[in-house]
Design a protein around this motif. Structure first.
Motif, PDB file in Angstrom:
ATOM      1  N   ASP A  33      -3.388   9.839 -11.998  1.00  0.00           N
ATOM      2  CA  ASP A  33      -2.875   9.841 -10.630  1.00  0.00           C
ATOM      3  C   ASP A  33      -1.480  10.452 -10.654  1.00  0.00           C
ATOM      4  O   ASP A  33      -0.671  10.146 -11.547  1.00  0.00           O
ATOM      5  CB  ASP A  33      -2.802   8.407 -10.095  1.00  0.00           C
ATOM      6  N   LYS A  34      -1.171  11.299  -9.661  1.00  0.00           N
ATOM      7  CA  LYS A  34       0.127  11.988  -9.660  1.00  0.00           C
ATOM      8  C   LYS A  34       0.727  11.983  -8.254  1.00  0.00           C
ATOM      9  O   LYS A  34       0.019  12.206  -7.272  1.00  0.00           O
ATOM     10  CB  LYS A  34      -0.044  13.425 -10.158  1.00  0.00           C
TER      11      LYS A  34
ATOM     12  N   THR B  12      13.809   1.839  -6.431  1.00  0.00           N
ATOM     13  CA  THR B  12      13.896   0.935  -5.284  1.00  0.00           C
ATOM     14  C   THR B  12      12.593   0.944  -4.491  1.00  0.00           C
ATOM     15  O   THR B  12      12.092  -0.111  -4.074  1.00  0.00           O
ATOM     16  CB  THR B  12      15.070   1.324  -4.373  1.00  0.00           C
ATOM     17  N   GLY B  13      12.032   2.143  -4.287  1.00  0.00           N
ATOM     18  CA  GLY B  13      10.756   2.248  -3.587  1.00  0.00           C
ATOM     19  C   GLY B  13       9.641   1.529  -4.314  1.00  0.00           C
ATOM     20  O   GLY B  13       8.814   0.843  -3.702  1.00  0.00           O
ATOM     21  N   ILE B  14       9.611   1.665  -5.640  1.00  0.00           N
ATOM     22  CA  ILE B  14       8.606   0.968  -6.456  1.00  0.00           C
ATOM     23  C   ILE B  14       8.765  -0.549  -6.317  1.00  0.00           C
ATOM     24  O   ILE B  14       7.809  -1.276  -6.067  1.00  0.00           O
ATOM     25  CB  ILE B  14       8.726   1.386  -7.936  1.00  0.00           C
ATOM     26  N   GLN B  15       9.999  -1.017  -6.486  1.00  0.00           N
ATOM     27  CA  GLN B  15      10.266  -2.450  -6.441  1.00  0.00           C
ATOM     28  C   GLN B  15       9.921  -3.052  -5.081  1.00  0.00           C
ATOM     29  O   GLN B  15       9.370  -4.158  -4.997  1.00  0.00           O
ATOM     30  CB  GLN B  15      11.739  -2.725  -6.772  1.00  0.00           C
ATOM     31  N   ASP B  16      10.218  -2.333  -4.007  1.00  0.00           N
ATOM     32  CA  ASP B  16       9.953  -2.860  -2.667  1.00  0.00           C
ATOM     33  C   ASP B  16       8.458  -3.067  -2.419  1.00  0.00           C
ATOM     34  O   ASP B  16       8.072  -3.937  -1.627  1.00  0.00           O
ATOM     35  CB  ASP B  16      10.539  -1.922  -1.603  1.00  0.00           C
ATOM     36  N   ILE B  17       7.627  -2.282  -3.066  1.00  0.00           N
ATOM     37  CA  ILE B  17       6.178  -2.467  -2.935  1.00  0.00           C
ATOM     38  C   ILE B  17       5.671  -3.545  -3.900  1.00  0.00           C
ATOM     39  O   ILE B  17       4.922  -4.442  -3.506  1.00  0.00           O
ATOM     40  CB  ILE B  17       5.432  -1.141  -3.196  1.00  0.00           C
ATOM     41  N   VAL B  18       6.108  -3.487  -5.132  1.00  0.00           N
ATOM     42  CA  VAL B  18       5.627  -4.435  -6.147  1.00  0.00           C
ATOM     43  C   VAL B  18       6.095  -5.860  -5.853  1.00  0.00           C
ATOM     44  O   VAL B  18       5.420  -6.830  -6.193  1.00  0.00           O
ATOM     45  CB  VAL B  18       6.079  -3.978  -7.559  1.00  0.00           C
ATOM     46  N   ALA B  19       7.251  -5.991  -5.189  1.00  0.00           N
ATOM     47  CA  ALA B  19       7.802  -7.325  -4.889  1.00  0.00           C
ATOM     48  C   ALA B  19       6.847  -8.180  -4.082  1.00  0.00           C
ATOM     49  O   ALA B  19       6.882  -9.415  -4.160  1.00  0.00           O
ATOM     50  CB  ALA B  19       9.127  -7.175  -4.147  1.00  0.00           C
ATOM     51  N   ASN B  20       5.982  -7.556  -3.299  1.00  0.00           N
ATOM     52  CA  ASN B  20       5.035  -8.300  -2.463  1.00  0.00           C
ATOM     53  C   ASN B  20       3.711  -8.575  -3.167  1.00  0.00           C
ATOM     54  O   ASN B  20       2.756  -9.021  -2.535  1.00  0.00           O
ATOM     55  CB  ASN B  20       4.773  -7.521  -1.167  1.00  0.00           C
ATOM     56  N   SER B  21       3.656  -8.286  -4.465  1.00  0.00           N
ATOM     57  CA  SER B  21       2.425  -8.490  -5.231  1.00  0.00           C
ATOM     58  C   SER B  21       2.647  -9.551  -6.298  1.00  0.00           C
ATOM     59  O   SER B  21       3.720 -10.152  -6.388  1.00  0.00           O
ATOM     60  CB  SER B  21       1.998  -7.174  -5.895  1.00  0.00           C
ATOM     61  N   GLU B  22       1.656  -9.748  -7.141  1.00  0.00           N
ATOM     62  CA  GLU B  22       1.763 -10.709  -8.245  1.00  0.00           C
ATOM     63  C   GLU B  22       2.432 -10.096  -9.470  1.00  0.00           C
ATOM     64  O   GLU B  22       2.602 -10.770 -10.482  1.00  0.00           O
ATOM     65  CB  GLU B  22       0.361 -11.192  -8.637  1.00  0.00           C
ATOM     66  N   TYR B  23       2.807  -8.821  -9.377  1.00  0.00           N
ATOM     67  CA  TYR B  23       3.320  -8.100 -10.545  1.00  0.00           C
ATOM     68  C   TYR B  23       4.845  -8.013 -10.552  1.00  0.00           C
ATOM     69  O   TYR B  23       5.505  -8.098  -9.507  1.00  0.00           O
ATOM     70  CB  TYR B  23       2.731  -6.691 -10.588  1.00  0.00           C
TER      71      TYR B  23
ATOM     72  N   LEU C  57       4.773   5.194  -2.847  1.00  0.00           N
ATOM     73  CA  LEU C  57       3.386   5.629  -2.990  1.00  0.00           C
ATOM     74  C   LEU C  57       2.897   5.457  -4.425  1.00  0.00           C
ATOM     75  O   LEU C  57       1.751   5.051  -4.660  1.00  0.00           O
ATOM     76  CB  LEU C  57       3.235   7.081  -2.543  1.00  0.00           C
ATOM     77  N   SER C  58       3.759   5.752  -5.395  1.00  0.00           N
ATOM     78  CA  SER C  58       3.386   5.574  -6.802  1.00  0.00           C
ATOM     79  C   SER C  58       3.011   4.120  -7.075  1.00  0.00           C
ATOM     80  O   SER C  58       2.020   3.838  -7.767  1.00  0.00           O
ATOM     81  CB  SER C  58       4.541   5.996  -7.712  1.00  0.00           C
ATOM     82  N   ALA C  59       3.800   3.202  -6.536  1.00  0.00           N
ATOM     83  CA  ALA C  59       3.523   1.772  -6.728  1.00  0.00           C
ATOM     84  C   ALA C  59       2.231   1.362  -6.028  1.00  0.00           C
ATOM     85  O   ALA C  59       1.436   0.588  -6.575  1.00  0.00           O
ATOM     86  CB  ALA C  59       4.693   0.944  -6.210  1.00  0.00           C
TER      87      ALA C  59
ATOM     88  N   GLU D 184      -1.107  13.502  -4.960  1.00  0.00           N
ATOM     89  CA  GLU D 184      -0.374  13.446  -3.698  1.00  0.00           C
ATOM     90  C   GLU D 184       0.875  14.307  -3.815  1.00  0.00           C
ATOM     91  O   GLU D 184       1.680  14.126  -4.737  1.00  0.00           O
ATOM     92  CB  GLU D 184       0.013  12.002  -3.360  1.00  0.00           C
ATOM     93  N   ILE D 185       1.038  15.245  -2.889  1.00  0.00           N
ATOM     94  CA  ILE D 185       2.172  16.168  -2.953  1.00  0.00           C
ATOM     95  C   ILE D 185       2.951  16.108  -1.640  1.00  0.00           C
ATOM     96  O   ILE D 185       2.425  16.433  -0.572  1.00  0.00           O
ATOM     97  CB  ILE D 185       1.705  17.613  -3.226  1.00  0.00           C
TER      98      ILE D 185
END
Length: 346
Positions: free
Chosen positions: A160-161, A83-94, A305-307, A327-328
């Protein structure tokens, strides 16, 4: 009868122009007149034209797709990360493509090969509990496809981690159990080759050593999986041992819940006879009876953050010109009713 898909050629035929003109108009080519672009777009909308994304990806060698590989999606942990990934990617072209490895290294390798063939632009991955070599991930990097590793580390693999300080979370939990008066603290750990298992085990061991408490081998057991069923037999073994523990620190909340179930069946009071602490802070943990003490980790933020790191990589042309990020996140102990309270001196 299935309706035929509208193509660029169909639009060109109706406007009596070349298909290349339609293509350039749809891509806002500066050489075309504004009137031509508007006519093409109006007709494309009227006919319901949709671009063939697969054809475009072959032409541009860019799919506008980010692959996400996770061991499973039934738990709150991975669903919240996605969900966190999707919420960030949704605002991009991807777009994102979610792939399940089912905790299988072989399946993970197959998925990576498929994503390569599909020309994905980046891959976010939480490795399986069986993954010990990372050549398949290096293949992605060698093809200028950024890999962002999250949750579970890949030691020795440069990428990246986005991780959690599992050691700190475990140390906090065991240190608290000691401070609450527990003297026989057991640990139900995860599969042995996982980085999260190793770090939480080390946190457990160091907390005991820091308090000058003995480390009892019989108090350490490892589960094969992460579901409630996986914790039943190991808990029975612990609670039927010669040196019965008065506390259990579990690898995750599901294993902690299985420990609570077995303890109740044996007639043990929680936390009177046995304190139990989990890890993850699943949403239902606060509503069990007794409510589960656990270690909270920011799973939604891990996904976000990963997205963000993936999108930044893609914006800067993949693997070039930027050092890898590590990032930890810091976890936090959440004390509820399944563990003894620390008595304060008056």
């Amino acid at each position: 009868m299935k309706k035929r898909r509208v193509t660029i050629t169909d639009i060109a035929r109706q406007l009596n122009v070349a298909p290349s003109t339609v293509s350039r108009a749809l891509n806002n080519h500066p050489a075309l007149r504004k009137e031509t672009k508007e006519k093409v777009r109006e007709l494309a909308e009227k006919l319901g034209y949709e671009p063939n994304l697969m054809a475009l990806s072959l032409l541009r060698k860019k799919s506008n797709t980010i692959g996400v590989i996770v061991p499973e999606i039934t738990s709150h942990f991975f669903s919240a990360i996605i969900t966190g990934i999707q919420d960030i990617v949704a605002n991009s072209e991807y777009n994102i493509m979610i792939c399940l490895s089912n905790e299988s290294y072989e399946e993970e390798c197959v998925i990576v090969k498929k994503l390569l063939k599909m020309q994905v632009d980046a891959v976010l991955v939480s490795p399986t509990s069986q993954t010990e070599t990372f050549d398949h991930f290096r293949t992605l990097n060698n093809n200028n496809i950024p890999v962002i590793v999250f949750d579970r580390d890949c030691p020795g693999f440069e990428a990246d981690k986005v991780l959690v300080d599992d050691y700190s979370g475990a140390f906090q939990a065991v240190e608290y159990l000691i401070a609450s008066g527990c003297t026989q603290i057991a640990h139900l750990g995860g599969p042995l080759n996982l980085s999260t298992t190793k770090h939480r085990l080390q946190g457990y061991l160091d907390a005991l050593e820091n308090a000058n408490m003995p480390i009892i081998k019989e108090h350490i057991a490892h589960v094969k999986g992460f579901s409630t069923n996986d914790g039943l037999k190991p808990t029975k073994k612990l609670l039927h041992s010669k040196c019965v523990p008065d506390a259990i620190f579990a690898m995750n909340d599901s294993i902690a819940i299985s420990a609570m179930h077995i303890a109740r069946k044996m007639g043990l009071e929680i936390p009177g006879d046995l304190s139990i602490v989990g890890f993850d802070d699943e949403p239902n943990s606060a509503y069990f009876r007794p409510s589960l003490s656990t270690v909270w980790q920011p799973v939604y933020s891990i996904g976000m953050l990963s997205a963000r790191i993936a999108l930044k990589r893609l914006k800067s042309n993949g693997m070039e010109h930027s050092p890898f990020r590590m990032e930890i996140f810091k976890p936090e102990l959440v004390v509820r009713d399944s563990s003894r309270k620390i008595e304060t001196k008056k």
